[in-house]
Design an enzyme around this catalytic site. Structure first.
Site, mmCIF file in Angstrom:
data_model
loop_
_atom_site.group_PDB
_atom_site.id
_atom_site.type_symbol
_atom_site.label_atom_id
_atom_site.label_comp_id
_atom_site.label_asym_id
_atom_site.label_seq_id
_atom_site.Cartn_x
_atom_site.Cartn_y
_atom_site.Cartn_z
ATOM 1 N N ARG A 9 46.686 44.542 49.745
ATOM 2 C CA ARG A 9 45.763 44.744 48.638
ATOM 3 C C ARG A 9 46.248 45.937 47.817
ATOM 4 O O ARG A 9 46.782 46.907 48.368
ATOM 5 C CB ARG A 9 44.344 45.020 49.155
ATOM 6 C CG ARG A 9 43.329 45.071 48.021
ATOM 7 C CD ARG A 9 41.952 45.511 48.477
ATOM 8 N NE ARG A 9 41.056 45.607 47.320
ATOM 9 C CZ ARG A 9 39.911 46.262 47.318
ATOM 10 N NH1 ARG A 9 39.493 46.895 48.406
ATOM 11 N NH2 ARG A 9 39.174 46.317 46.215
ATOM 12 N N HIS A 10 46.083 45.871 46.516
ATOM 13 C CA HIS A 10 46.501 46.955 45.624
ATOM 14 C C HIS A 10 45.769 48.254 45.944
ATOM 15 O O HIS A 10 44.748 48.279 46.641
ATOM 16 C CB HIS A 10 46.228 46.570 44.172
ATOM 17 C CG HIS A 10 44.773 46.320 43.900
ATOM 18 N ND1 HIS A 10 43.856 47.334 43.696
ATOM 19 C CD2 HIS A 10 44.070 45.163 43.813
ATOM 20 C CE1 HIS A 10 42.661 46.826 43.500
ATOM 21 N NE2 HIS A 10 42.754 45.501 43.572
ATOM 22 N N ASN A 16 37.136 50.231 41.307
ATOM 23 C CA ASN A 16 36.880 50.137 42.748
ATOM 24 C C ASN A 16 35.936 51.254 43.170
ATOM 25 O O ASN A 16 34.956 51.034 43.888
ATOM 26 C CB ASN A 16 38.169 50.281 43.546
ATOM 27 C CG ASN A 16 39.062 49.061 43.529
ATOM 28 O OD1 ASN A 16 40.275 49.176 43.596
ATOM 29 N ND2 ASN A 16 38.481 47.870 43.445
ATOM 30 N N GLN A 22 36.122 43.581 39.170
ATOM 31 C CA GLN A 22 37.292 43.608 38.290
ATOM 32 C C GLN A 22 37.775 42.215 37.904
ATOM 33 O O GLN A 22 38.004 41.937 36.736
ATOM 34 C CB GLN A 22 38.436 44.387 38.966
ATOM 35 C CG GLN A 22 38.110 45.856 39.130
ATOM 36 C CD GLN A 22 39.211 46.629 39.812
ATOM 37 O OE1 GLN A 22 39.843 47.481 39.212
ATOM 38 N NE2 GLN A 22 39.436 46.345 41.082
ATOM 39 N N ARG A 59 47.282 46.769 38.392
ATOM 40 C CA ARG A 59 47.009 47.476 39.641
ATOM 41 C C ARG A 59 47.848 46.936 40.795
ATOM 42 O O ARG A 59 48.239 47.685 41.692
ATOM 43 C CB ARG A 59 45.513 47.415 39.972
ATOM 44 C CG ARG A 59 44.906 46.012 40.068
ATOM 45 C CD ARG A 59 43.382 46.134 40.104
ATOM 46 N NE ARG A 59 42.664 44.871 40.296
ATOM 47 C CZ ARG A 59 42.260 44.081 39.310
ATOM 48 N NH1 ARG A 59 42.552 44.385 38.050
ATOM 49 N NH2 ARG A 59 41.578 42.968 39.577
ATOM 50 N N GLU A 84 43.466 38.062 41.259
ATOM 51 C CA GLU A 84 42.122 38.062 41.826
ATOM 52 C C GLU A 84 41.340 36.885 41.248
ATOM 53 O O GLU A 84 41.737 36.267 40.249
ATOM 54 C CB GLU A 84 41.427 39.397 41.489
ATOM 55 C CG GLU A 84 40.010 39.549 42.007
ATOM 56 C CD GLU A 84 39.903 39.457 43.516
ATOM 57 O OE1 GLU A 84 40.034 38.319 44.034
ATOM 58 O OE2 GLU A 84 39.652 40.489 44.167
ATOM 59 N N HIS A 146 44.955 41.028 45.724
ATOM 60 C CA HIS A 146 43.626 41.599 45.541
ATOM 61 C C HIS A 146 42.733 41.250 46.727
ATOM 62 O O HIS A 146 42.977 40.278 47.446
ATOM 63 C CB HIS A 146 43.031 41.066 44.247
ATOM 64 C CG HIS A 146 43.948 41.238 43.072
ATOM 65 N ND1 HIS A 146 43.871 42.320 42.225
ATOM 66 C CD2 HIS A 146 44.992 40.483 42.622
ATOM 67 C CE1 HIS A 146 44.819 42.217 41.295
ATOM 68 N NE2 HIS A 146 45.504 41.114 41.512
#
Length: 200
Positions: A9-10, A16, A22, A59, A84, A146
């Site tokens: 995951r970023h 966040n 997002q 991201r 995502e 994501h």
């Protein structure tokens, strides 16, 4: 013919931190997110990575580029299919705001215009990962994506044992899975030991 995937995951973004949805909105890493990306990159530095594949959202790309610094000879690929989930009109809102508006809490059943279903995201994600297994058989592949996307993959791999509503993935968490003879095996979920805390 086992192919190894490291689903990452970023790093953290301001949205966040603020608890905002997002989706496809392109929010960059914040200072903490960059630090997290550097730490997961170092964590992966001793793994013989052959390819680094990332969502096209900034991201994820920023996180992937930190990993690429330790693996400059790895193939670097950008796939919009690794994005995502598209949350449509919900993007920029908090989950609390969504709930107040009476939206269905079970996101798998959401049928609102502009909001991608879990099944739609899952189909595009699995198709992309299976394509990678044919391109890079027996290789080690980093996939930077994501939280919602990776959870959808874990749901598929585990036949629902893990995934949305059951597994909370932290920023830059490491999720290691492998693919062999049409079977996916989960080895590690939400490992954040590189951040100096205990993983779930």
């Amino acid at each position: 013919m086992q192919t190894h995937f490291y689903l990452i995951r970023h790093g953290e973004t301001n949205w966040n931190r603020e608890g905002k949805i997002q989706g496809h909105t392109d929010i960059p890493l914040n200072e903490e997110g960059i630090s997290q990306a550097e730490r997961v990159a170092y964590r992966l530095s001793n793994i013989p990575i052959d390819a680094i594949c990332t969502s096209d959202l900034s991201r994820a790309v920023q996180t992937a580029k930190e990993i690429n610094k330790f693996h400059p000879h790895a193939t670097f690929l950008i796939y919009p299919e690794l994005r995502e989930r598209n949350y449509g009109q919900w993007e920029g809102m908090s989950f609390g705001e969504v709930a107040k508006r009476g939206a269905e809490k079970n996101h798998q059943k959401v049928q609102l215009t502009g909001i991608e279903t879990l099944e739609q995201m899952q189909r595009r994600g699995i198709a992309c990962l299976e394509q990678l297994t044919s391109i890079y058989p027996k290789h080690h592949i980093v996939v930077v994506s994501h939280g919602g996307f990776i959870n959808a993959m874990l749901h598929y791999f585990s036949q629902g044992e893990h995934g949305p509503g059951k597994t909370k993935l932290e920023n830059t968490s490491l999720n290691y899975v492998s693919y062999k003879q049409d079977q996916w095996v989960i080895h590690t979920i939400n490992d954040t030991s590189h951040l100096g805390n205990e993983s779930d």
